[in-house]
Scaffold this active site. Structure first.
Site, mmCIF file in Angstrom:
data_model
loop_
_atom_site.group_PDB
_atom_site.id
_atom_site.type_symbol
_atom_site.label_atom_id
_atom_site.label_comp_id
_atom_site.label_asym_id
_atom_site.label_seq_id
_atom_site.Cartn_x
_atom_site.Cartn_y
_atom_site.Cartn_z
ATOM 1 N N HIS A 280 27.869 -115.417 -17.047
ATOM 2 C CA HIS A 280 27.357 -116.466 -16.156
ATOM 3 C C HIS A 280 26.761 -117.639 -16.933
ATOM 4 O O HIS A 280 26.218 -118.567 -16.345
ATOM 5 C CB HIS A 280 26.304 -115.854 -15.224
ATOM 6 C CG HIS A 280 26.066 -116.606 -13.964
ATOM 7 N ND1 HIS A 280 24.863 -117.226 -13.682
ATOM 8 C CD2 HIS A 280 26.860 -116.852 -12.898
ATOM 9 C CE1 HIS A 280 24.930 -117.811 -12.499
ATOM 10 N NE2 HIS A 280 26.129 -117.600 -12.000
ATOM 11 N N LYS B 248 26.293 -121.132 -18.903
ATOM 12 C CA LYS B 248 26.889 -122.458 -18.778
ATOM 13 C C LYS B 248 26.476 -123.282 -20.001
ATOM 14 O O LYS B 248 25.355 -123.797 -20.063
ATOM 15 C CB LYS B 248 26.431 -123.156 -17.487
ATOM 16 C CG LYS B 248 26.439 -122.255 -16.243
ATOM 17 C CD LYS B 248 27.830 -121.857 -15.831
ATOM 18 C CE LYS B 248 27.872 -120.733 -14.819
ATOM 19 N NZ LYS B 248 26.893 -120.625 -13.788
ATOM 20 N N ASP C 181 30.490 -131.253 -30.706
ATOM 21 C CA ASP C 181 29.911 -131.641 -31.999
ATOM 22 C C ASP C 181 28.428 -131.293 -32.053
ATOM 23 O O ASP C 181 28.083 -130.116 -32.054
ATOM 24 C CB ASP C 181 30.172 -133.122 -32.272
ATOM 25 C CG ASP C 181 31.658 -133.428 -32.442
ATOM 26 O OD1 ASP C 181 32.424 -132.489 -32.757
ATOM 27 O OD2 ASP C 181 32.052 -134.585 -32.243
#
Length: 477
Positions: free
Chosen positions: A141, A143, A148
């Site tokens: 889950h 995110k 870079d």
């Protein structure tokens, strides 16, 4: 005064000292999407994306990744999603079949697609439990959207609704050290995940393989050995370590990366729940005066320990923001899932009842977010989650928590979550955090016990049965 918080957090999680100008707070789904695409196109060395899933029709996003990879022959791409969610529709079009052609075009040395599979779903359970329901045993889950030396920490997945009409939160950290830290987290989970390999001869277009170079045996073959090996890999990453060098001498913001990786850790050394617990307990210390908090979760079902802590703080003018039934992602769904908005209504009502029992009804306000009606023209859903804290009588927050977690019992037992705790004295950043917090309330209205007594708010036995489903899938979006 902030030292009361940082002194405790220093004992729990790694930290990075930066300047507030290195944090940018995005406000809308379109801001998030346009920023993400722009950073991908500007990438020089590496792109890493960690999400529950990428929508199976996100061809524009895939085209953006292809364009970046074609422009920069040395650019590399790493993607981590969830195996259950990412292959749900197979052999029809799925997240996995969307991503596999990237490997075919650019080669496995430049593009790596990984899919995490929970060690909690194996054997007969995996064989017989239907798809979608099986996601209740745990998901990837996190995110993380890194390019870079920058990383976006969010609760948003990568699909059209999250780019257009599903409200979430999105913080951009321009710090090489913070970005590297989160890349290392994704890299470690990738070494504990299946590899997506393109296979045009198969109806699904891909296979899931367990490379011999992985850091553990397959979770499907040996769950206990998998967890043991995962613990060895992850513990060194998430434990407290000497503070990283400040990116400049003029620092005024401390960032604590938070990880909740409970399914992979024995014993559990996760940092998110302990960090939030520490922050809320510190709010009750004599050193902190005139404080207030705002807590939000689109799917309002906070872990009971957090509810108790929120209601035990001496803070005044506190606010909870959650989705109205019409802004809940399950609104209008067929079958049992259509009962879930009412189930969350029941949970919100119980929260207000708990506040009243603690005589906190005058300083804790519940607000429901609504922007149109889900499924109708211009209707939005609400998926934001987080915590803002103000102290010393100030209206602007000096502490913010943002990330993937919904702060539920599920988040703290079954799923993989990451986020950050930001502690800052930077006036510009505090203003941005206040604008984010207050902007979410532009579409939120106060709800009281009288509202829950209305006929349209009453819940029956079927809804109470659906409460069990909330514990399984409610935090999985």
């Amino acid at each position: 005064m902030l030292g009361a918080f940082t002194n405790e957090l220093d004992k729990i999680a790694p930290k990075f000292e930066i300047h507030g100008s290195q944090v940018q707070v995005l406000r809308s789904p379109s801001d998030f999407y346009e920023t993400l695409k722009a950073k991908i196109l500007g990438a020089e060395d590496h792109i890493f994306l960690s999400t529950l899933y990428i929508g199976k029709t996100e061809h524009e996003l895939i085209s953006t990744l292809q364009q970046a990879l074609r422009l920069k022959p040395k650019l590399k791409l790493s993607i981590l999603t969830d195996a259950l969610r990412g292959t749900r529709e197979s052999p029809k079009a799925s997240c996995a079949s969307l991503l596999a052609p990237l490997v075919s075009e650019f080669g496995a040395d430049r593009v790596e697609i990984r899919m995490y599979h929970t060690p909690n779903l194996t054997g007969l359970r995996k064989k017989h439990i239907p798809k979608r329901i099986n996601e209740g045993w745990g998901l990837q889950h996190m995110k993380l959207y890194g390019v870079d030396d920058e990383v976006i920490i969010s609760g948003a997945n990568l699909s059209t609704d999250y780019f257009t009409n599903r409200q979430d939160r999105y913080h951009v950290f321009s710090s090489k050290e913070i970005t590297k830290y989160f890349f290392n987290i994704q890299e470690a989970i990738s070494r504990l995940s299946f590899l997506v390999t393109p296979d045009p001869q198969l109806p699904a277009g891909y296979t899931l393989e367990w490379p011999s170079s992985n850091a553990a045996p397959s979770p499907l073959a040996s769950p206990s050995e998998y967890i043991k090996a995962a613990s060895a890999v992850l513990n060194d990453l998430i434990k407290v370590s000497p503070a990283a060098a400040a990116s400049s001498s003029n620092t005024n913001t401390t960032v604590y990366p938070l990880s909740q990786l409970t399914p992979l850790l024995r014993p559990d050394t996760s940092t998110e729940l302990p960090a939030i617990t520490s922050i809320l307990k510190t709010l009750s210390s004599p050193a902190i005066t005139s404080s207030s908090w705002t807590f939000t979760a689109g799917y309002f079902n906070p872990d009971p320990s957090l509810t108790a802590l929120l209601l035990s703080t001496p803070s005044t003018s506190n606010t909870v923001i959650t989705a109205s039934p019409q802004a809940n992602g399950f609104y209008g769904s067929k079958g049992v899932s259509g009962l879930l908005p009412a189930a969350y209504t029941l949970l919100a009502r119980r929260f207000l009842e708990s506040a009243a029992k603690r005589k906190r009804q005058d300083d804790v306000t519940l607000k429901e977010w609504r922007r149109g009606v889900v499924g109708e023209k211009d209707g939005w859903t609400y998926h934001a989650k987080g915590l803002w804290i103000s102290v010393n009588g100030e209206k602007e927050p000096c502490i913010s928590i943002v990330g993937s977690s919904n702060y539920t019992k599920r988040s703290y037992s079954l799923d993989l979550e990451v986020g950050t705790a930001i502690v800052t004295s930077d006036e510009r950043l505090k203003k941005s955090l206040a604008e984010e917090r207050d902007g979410l309330q532009d579409y939120a209205s106060k709800v009281g016990m009288d509202d829950f007594l209305k006929v349209e708010r009453r819940v029956g036995l079927r809804v109470r049965i659906a409460m069990w489903i909330v514990s399984l899938v409610g935090g999985a979006l």
